[in-house]
Enzyme design. Structure first.
Site, PDB file in Angstrom:
ATOM      1  N   GLU A 198      -1.616   8.464   7.906  1.00  0.00           N
ATOM      2  CA  GLU A 198      -2.241   9.276   7.049  1.00  0.00           C
ATOM      3  C   GLU A 198      -3.122  10.038   8.198  1.00  0.00           C
ATOM      4  OE1 GLU A 198      -3.310   6.742   3.126  1.00  0.00           O
ATOM      5  OE2 GLU A 198      -4.915   7.082   4.540  1.00  0.00           O
ATOM      6  N   LYS A 208       0.926  -1.121   0.021  1.00  0.00           N
ATOM      7  CA  LYS A 208       0.270   0.104  -0.127  1.00  0.00           C
ATOM      8  C   LYS A 208       0.728   1.159  -0.045  1.00  0.00           C
ATOM      9  CE  LYS A 208      -3.376  -2.799  -0.058  1.00  0.00           C
ATOM     10  NZ  LYS A 208      -3.975  -3.057  -1.331  1.00  0.00           N
ATOM     11  N   HIS A 247     -15.071  -3.099   8.391  1.00  0.00           N
ATOM     12  CA  HIS A 247     -14.432  -3.168   7.105  1.00  0.00           C
ATOM     13  C   HIS A 247     -14.926  -4.306   6.164  1.00  0.00           C
ATOM     14  CE1 HIS A 247     -11.891  -0.140   8.634  1.00  0.00           C
ATOM     15  NE2 HIS A 247     -11.602  -0.928   9.458  1.00  0.00           N
ATOM     16  N   ARG A 269      -8.128  -7.349  -8.986  1.00  0.00           N
ATOM     17  CA  ARG A 269      -9.301  -8.694  -9.051  1.00  0.00           C
ATOM     18  C   ARG A 269     -10.489  -8.098  -9.377  1.00  0.00           C
ATOM     19  NH1 ARG A 269     -11.681  -7.562  -4.636  1.00  0.00           N
ATOM     20  NH2 ARG A 269     -10.210  -6.791  -2.588  1.00  0.00           N
TER      21      ARG A 269
HETATM   22  C1  MV4 Z   1      -9.114   5.538   6.085  1.00  0.00           C
HETATM   23  C2  MV4 Z   1     -10.279   6.154   6.751  1.00  0.00           C
HETATM   24  C3  MV4 Z   1     -10.148   7.289   7.031  1.00  0.00           C
HETATM   25  N1  MV4 Z   1      -9.102   8.180   6.879  1.00  0.00           N
HETATM   26  N2  MV4 Z   1      -7.880   6.463   5.907  1.00  0.00           N
HETATM   27  C4  MV4 Z   1     -10.732   1.139   5.762  1.00  0.00           C
HETATM   28  C5  MV4 Z   1     -10.619   0.079   4.784  1.00  0.00           C
HETATM   29  C6  MV4 Z   1      -9.332   0.444   3.950  1.00  0.00           C
HETATM   30  N3  MV4 Z   1      -9.962   0.469   2.342  1.00  0.00           N
HETATM   31  C7  MV4 Z   1      -9.257   2.073   4.291  1.00  0.00           C
HETATM   32  N4  MV4 Z   1     -10.000   2.178   5.376  1.00  0.00           N
HETATM   33  C8  MV4 Z   1     -10.324   3.426   5.867  1.00  0.00           C
HETATM   34  N5  MV4 Z   1      -9.011   4.218   5.531  1.00  0.00           N
HETATM   35  C9  MV4 Z   1      -7.886   7.751   6.187  1.00  0.00           C
HETATM   36  N6  MV4 Z   1      -6.837   8.458   6.267  1.00  0.00           N
HETATM   37  C10 MV4 Z   1     -11.158   5.492   6.970  1.00  0.00           C
HETATM   38  C11 MV4 Z   1     -11.192   4.002   6.485  1.00  0.00           C
HETATM   39  C12 MV4 Z   1     -12.515   3.217   7.011  1.00  0.00           C
HETATM   40  C13 MV4 Z   1     -13.533   2.922   5.986  1.00  0.00           C
HETATM   41  C14 MV4 Z   1     -13.244   3.289   4.542  1.00  0.00           C
HETATM   42  C15 MV4 Z   1     -13.934   2.826   3.741  1.00  0.00           C
HETATM   43  C16 MV4 Z   1     -15.174   2.226   4.080  1.00  0.00           C
HETATM   44  C17 MV4 Z   1     -15.291   1.901   5.255  1.00  0.00           C
HETATM   45  C18 MV4 Z   1     -14.446   2.153   6.273  1.00  0.00           C
HETATM   46  C19 MV4 Z   1     -14.802   1.975   7.630  1.00  0.00           C
HETATM   47  C20 MV4 Z   1     -13.750   2.250   8.537  1.00  0.00           C
HETATM   48  C21 MV4 Z   1     -12.556   2.946   8.203  1.00  0.00           C
END
Ligand code: MV4
Length: 472
Positions: A221, A137, A256, A313
Site C-alpha cells: 500500500e 488481509k 502497534h 472479535r
Molecule cells: C498503515 C499505516 C500507514 N499507511 N498502512 C499498523 C497496524 C495495522 N492495523 C495497520 N497499521 C498501519 N498501517 C498504510 N498504508 C500505518 C499503520 C500504523 C498504525 C496504524 C494505526 C495505529 C497505529 C499505527 C502505528 C504504526 C503504523
C-alpha cells in the site's frame, strides 16, 4: 468416631431474571480481565460459567468467580489456552453449550470454530467463513473493494515477486508499506522509502511472515504518513440487523500496541463520524457479519479514511464504547449467539459523553520491559465515572507467561475535559505495588498539551517517548 459430615449443598434457586438466559452454561476460553468480564455478563444473564485455566492461573480471579473450573494444561499458551482438544474437552465434560473466546488466543481461529460446530458447541462470534476471510488481509481488502469501501491505494492483491513489488511501488509512489496478508495489528509490516531498499525489505517481510504466521503472502500500500487510527464498533444479529455503536480513537499506540483509547474521537466532525460509521456498517453488511466486530480505518489529515482491517472479535477497548452508548457489548454477543435479535436499533444508539481508557500493563513505564511479580499493595480508584476492568487482587502473582496487561482504567465524563480530569485523579489514586506499571506514563500523557488538544496521530507516541528520553 464422629459421623462423616455430609456436605449439604443448598439448592438455591437461580435469581429470577428479567429474561430467559440465552444459554444454561458457557465456557470462557480465556483468562485475565476479559475472562472475568465475560463471567460478569453471564452472571447478569443467569448463565452458569465454566472457567478454563492453566496451572499458572490456578489462583486467578476468573477461576474464583466461575461456577465451575477445569485445568486445561501447563502455563505455556500452546499447551493450555491455545490447546483446542483440551478446551473442547472441558466444554464437553462440563456440558457447556457455548464457548466465549474473548480476544486473542482462539478468538479469530476459524479452525477452532469449525471444531466447535462439529462438536455441537455454539461459538460466540461470527462463522468460520467470515473469520477466515477477514483474517486474510488481502482477501479482506478485495472484499471491501468490491463493496465500494475506500481502500488505501496499493497492489491489486498479493505481490509475488520483487519485480512486481518494484513495479507496484513505482505505480503507487514511495513511501510504500509491505504488509503480511496473514498478519494484522502491525505484525509483519515493512515501510520502504525508495527502490534501493525495496528488494531486501520485501524479502524480509515475506520471511518474517512465513515464520510468524506460516504464510509469506504479502501485499503493498501507499504508506500514509501520520495517520489516525479510527475504528468503528458494529454488532449484527442472525437476522441481518447490523448497527454501529460509534467510533473509537486508538492512535496512541507504541509498536502497534494500543495504550490509550477513547470514544468519541476528538478529531472528527459529526459529519465525518456519520460517514465513517455508515461505511463500517456497509463493510459489515458486505460480508454478512454477525456478532461483535470492529472495522479499522486510517484517517489522513484531509479527513479521507481508508479501510485497514476488520477484527472479528470483541476488542480490549470495548469498554469506552459501552460507557458512551450504555450498551453491554458482551451481553449482546451472548444473546446474538443464542439466536436472539439485537435489543436495539440504530436509532436507539446514542453516544453521550466521553470515555477514555488507559491500559495498565505490568511493565516498566519508560522502558516497556515486562515486570511480572506479586502485587503487594493494591488500591483501585472509584468515584464518579470510573470503571476498572481487571482480574488483579492483593497478593496476586502476575505470571511472565502471558501479555502484560493487568487492568483497564476507564474514565467517563459528560465531555472530554471532564473525562480527562477524572482519569487524572483516578491515576493519582491508583495504587499498585510489587510490580512496575505503565500508570505513571499515562499520568504524564494526561498532562501533555498535544494529548489534551487531541492533536495526535499514530506517530505521536514516538515523539513523546523521544521527549521523555531527552528529559532523563
Ligand atoms: C498503515 C499505516 C500507514 N499507511 N498502512 C499498523 C497496524 C495495522 N492495523 C495497520 N497499521 C498501519 N498501517 C498504510 N498504508 C500505518 C499503520 C500504523 C498504525 C496504524 C494505526 C495505529 C497505529 C499505527 C502505528 C504504526 C503504523
Amino acid at each position: 468416631m464422629t459421623a462423616a459430615i455430609k456436605r449439604k449443598t443448598l439448592k438455591v434457586p437461580a435469581a429470577p431474571h428479567a429474561e430467559e438466559p440465552p444459554f444454561k452454561k458457557v465456557l470462557i476460553a480465556n483468562r485475565g480481565e476479559i475472562a472475568l468480564r465475560v463471567i460478569l455478563a453471564c452472571k447478569e444473564l443467569g448463565i452458569q460459567t465454566v472457567a478454563v485455566y492453566s496451572e499458572a492461573d490456578r489462583n486467578s480471579l476468573h477461576v474464583r468467580f466461575a461456577d465451575e473450573e477445569v485445568c486445561i494444561g501447563p502455563a505455556p499458551s500452546a499447551k493450555s489456552y491455545l490447546n483446542i482438544p483440551q478446551v473442547i474437552a472441558a466444554a464437553e465434560v462440563t456440558g457447556a453449550e457455548a464457548i466465549h473466546p474473548g480476544y486473542g488466543f482462539l478468538s479469530e481461529n476459524a479452525y477452532f470454530v469449525e471444531v466447535c460446530q462439529a462438536c455441537g458447541i455454539n461459538f460466540i462470534g461470527p462463522n468460520p467463513e467470515i473469520i477466515r476471510k477477514m483474517g486474510n488481509k488481502a482477501q479482506a481488502k478485495a472484499t471491501m473493494q468490491a463493496a465500494g469501501i475506500p481502500l488505501m491505494p496499493g497492489s491489486d492483491g498479493l505481490v509475488e515477486t520483487v519485480d512486481e513489488a518494484l513495479a507496484n511501488a513505482e505505480q503507487i509512489g514511495y513511501p510504500v508499506i509491505v504488509k503480511a496478508s496473514a498478519g494484522g495489528g502491525g505484525r509483519g509490516m515493512r515501510i520502504c522509502n525508495n527502490a534501493e531498499e525495496l528488494p531486501e525489505l520485501y524479502h524480509t517481510a515475506r520471511s518474517e511472515a512465513k515464520i510468524a504466521f506460516g504464510d509469506d503472502a504479502v501485499y503493498m500500500e501507499k504508506y500514509l504518513l501520520e495517520p489516525r487510527h479510527i475504528e468503528v464498533q458494529i454488532m449484527g444479529d442472525l437476522y441481518g440487523n447490523i448497527v454501529h455503536l460509534g467510533e473509537r480513537e486508538c492512535s496512541i499506540q507504541r509498536r502497534h500496541q494500543k495504550l490509550i483509547e477513547e470514544s468519541p474521537s476528538g478529531a472528527i466532525t459529526q459529519e465525518l463520524r456519520e460517514r465513517i460509521c455508515a461505511m463500517a456498517v456497509k463493510a459489515a453488511r458486505a460480508v454478512g457479519y454477525y456478532n461483535a466486530g470492529t472495522i479499522e480505518f486510517l484517517l489522513d489529515k484531509r479527513g479521507d479514511f481508508f479501510f485497514m482491517e476488520m477484527n472479528t472479535r470483541v476488542q480490549v477497548e470495548h469498554p469506552v464504547t459501552e460507557m458512551v452508548t450504555g450498551i453491554d457489548i458482551v451481553k449482546e454477543q451472548l444473546r446474538i449467539a443464542a439466536g436472539q435479535r439485537l435489543t436495539f436499533t440504530q436509532a436507539d444508539v446514542v453516544q453521550r459523553g466521553h470515555a477514555i481508557e488507559c491500559r495498565i500493563n505490568a511493565e516498566d513505564p519508560w522502558k516497556f520491559t515486562p515486570c511480572p511479580g506479586r502485587i503487594t499493595a493494591l488500591n483501585f480508584p472509584g468515584g464518579p465515572g470510573i470503571r476498572v476492568d481487571t482480574a488483579m487482587y492483593q497478593d496476586a502473582v502476575i505470571p511472565p507467561t502471558y501479555d502484560s496487561m493487568v487492568a483497564k482504567l476507564i474514565a467517563y465524563g459528560n465531555n472530554r475535559t471532564e473525562a480527562l480530569a477524572r482519569m487524572r485523579r483516578a491515576l493519582d489514586t491508583l495504587v499498585i505495588e510489587g510490580v512496575k506499571t505503565t500508570a505513571p506514563l499515562h499520568r504524564k500523557i494526561m498532562d501533555h498539551p498535544d494529548f489534551i488538544s487531541g492533536g495526535f496521530s499514530t506517530k505521536w507516541m514516538e515523539t513523546f517517548m523521544a521527549e521523555l528520553d531527552a528529559e532523563r
